[in-house]
Design an enzyme around this catalytic site. Sequence first.
Site, PDB file in Angstrom:
ATOM      1  N   ASP A 162       0.846  -1.191   0.000  1.00  0.00           N
ATOM      2  CA  ASP A 162       0.000   0.000   0.000  1.00  0.00           C
ATOM      3  C   ASP A 162       0.885   1.245   0.000  1.00  0.00           C
ATOM      4  O   ASP A 162       1.897   1.302   0.704  1.00  0.00           O
ATOM      5  CB  ASP A 162      -0.923  -0.002   1.224  1.00  0.00           C
ATOM      6  CG  ASP A 162      -2.060   0.999   1.080  1.00  0.00           C
ATOM      7  OD1 ASP A 162      -3.219   0.565   0.939  1.00  0.00           O
ATOM      8  OD2 ASP A 162      -1.794   2.224   1.104  1.00  0.00           O
ATOM      9  N   ASN A 186     -12.984  -3.123   2.318  1.00  0.00           N
ATOM     10  CA  ASN A 186     -13.909  -2.005   2.441  1.00  0.00           C
ATOM     11  C   ASN A 186     -14.850  -2.029   1.246  1.00  0.00           C
ATOM     12  O   ASN A 186     -14.414  -1.962   0.100  1.00  0.00           O
ATOM     13  CB  ASN A 186     -13.143  -0.682   2.486  1.00  0.00           C
ATOM     14  CG  ASN A 186     -12.291  -0.552   3.737  1.00  0.00           C
ATOM     15  OD1 ASN A 186     -12.712  -0.975   4.808  1.00  0.00           O
ATOM     16  ND2 ASN A 186     -11.101   0.007   3.597  1.00  0.00           N
ATOM     17  N   HIS A 198      -7.051  -5.706   2.193  1.00  0.00           N
ATOM     18  CA  HIS A 198      -5.905  -5.130   2.902  1.00  0.00           C
ATOM     19  C   HIS A 198      -5.346  -6.212   3.830  1.00  0.00           C
ATOM     20  O   HIS A 198      -6.087  -6.775   4.649  1.00  0.00           O
ATOM     21  CB  HIS A 198      -6.324  -3.955   3.780  1.00  0.00           C
ATOM     22  CG  HIS A 198      -6.862  -2.765   3.049  1.00  0.00           C
ATOM     23  ND1 HIS A 198      -6.147  -1.596   2.879  1.00  0.00           N
ATOM     24  CD2 HIS A 198      -8.067  -2.545   2.452  1.00  0.00           C
ATOM     25  CE1 HIS A 198      -6.882  -0.719   2.228  1.00  0.00           C
ATOM     26  NE2 HIS A 198      -8.061  -1.262   1.959  1.00  0.00           N
ATOM     27  N   HIS A 227     -10.282  -5.200  -3.388  1.00  0.00           N
ATOM     28  CA  HIS A 227      -8.943  -5.346  -2.823  1.00  0.00           C
ATOM     29  C   HIS A 227      -9.053  -5.695  -1.352  1.00  0.00           C
ATOM     30  O   HIS A 227      -9.836  -5.121  -0.608  1.00  0.00           O
ATOM     31  CB  HIS A 227      -8.104  -4.072  -3.001  1.00  0.00           C
ATOM     32  CG  HIS A 227      -8.774  -2.814  -2.546  1.00  0.00           C
ATOM     33  ND1 HIS A 227      -9.757  -2.187  -3.273  1.00  0.00           N
ATOM     34  CD2 HIS A 227      -8.606  -2.080  -1.432  1.00  0.00           C
ATOM     35  CE1 HIS A 227     -10.163  -1.116  -2.631  1.00  0.00           C
ATOM     36  NE2 HIS A 227      -9.488  -1.020  -1.501  1.00  0.00           N
ATOM     37  N   GLY A 248     -15.615   3.221   3.545  1.00  0.00           N
ATOM     38  CA  GLY A 248     -14.445   3.980   3.117  1.00  0.00           C
ATOM     39  C   GLY A 248     -13.803   3.455   1.852  1.00  0.00           C
ATOM     40  O   GLY A 248     -12.618   3.695   1.609  1.00  0.00           O
TER      41      GLY A 248
END
Length: 114
Positions: free
Chosen positions: A30, A87, A102, A100, A93
């Site tokens: 990220d 998300n 995280h 994707h 958010g």
Amino acid sequence: MSKTIFQKIADGELPAQIVYQDEWVVAFRDINPQAPSHVLIVPRKPIRNLASVTPEDAPLLGHLMVKAAEVARQLGLAESGWRMVFNSGPNAGEAVPHLHGHILGGRKMGWPPG
Ligand code: AMP
């Protein structure tokens, strides 16, 4: 529809610090890490978010989760623990409309998320 940032990374059109890739998924660091280890794992297939998946995506999503666990092991997080976050939609958010996950680790995290 124009390509998202993550589609461009998966297609090799934008630079990224790739930590794993295969024919189905790409994992990369990220750009604005929220933990000492923060990697995103995305399908090459352009799916908007988890709310958009269909039953035919099940093998792809299973593969993505198995590879996320492998990446976490590769990052040395298996013992200390790590978190996987998706998300989906505005309240969560979601900023980039390309599915994707995280992978976050390397520090103690609180619950529930803010
Ligand atoms: P989300 O809020 O779940 O949509 O998360 C989007 C994530 O993408 C954020 O953590 C951003 O820091 C990250 N991000 C945005 N652009 C890039 C990029 N070019 N390379 C790597 N990560 C990015």
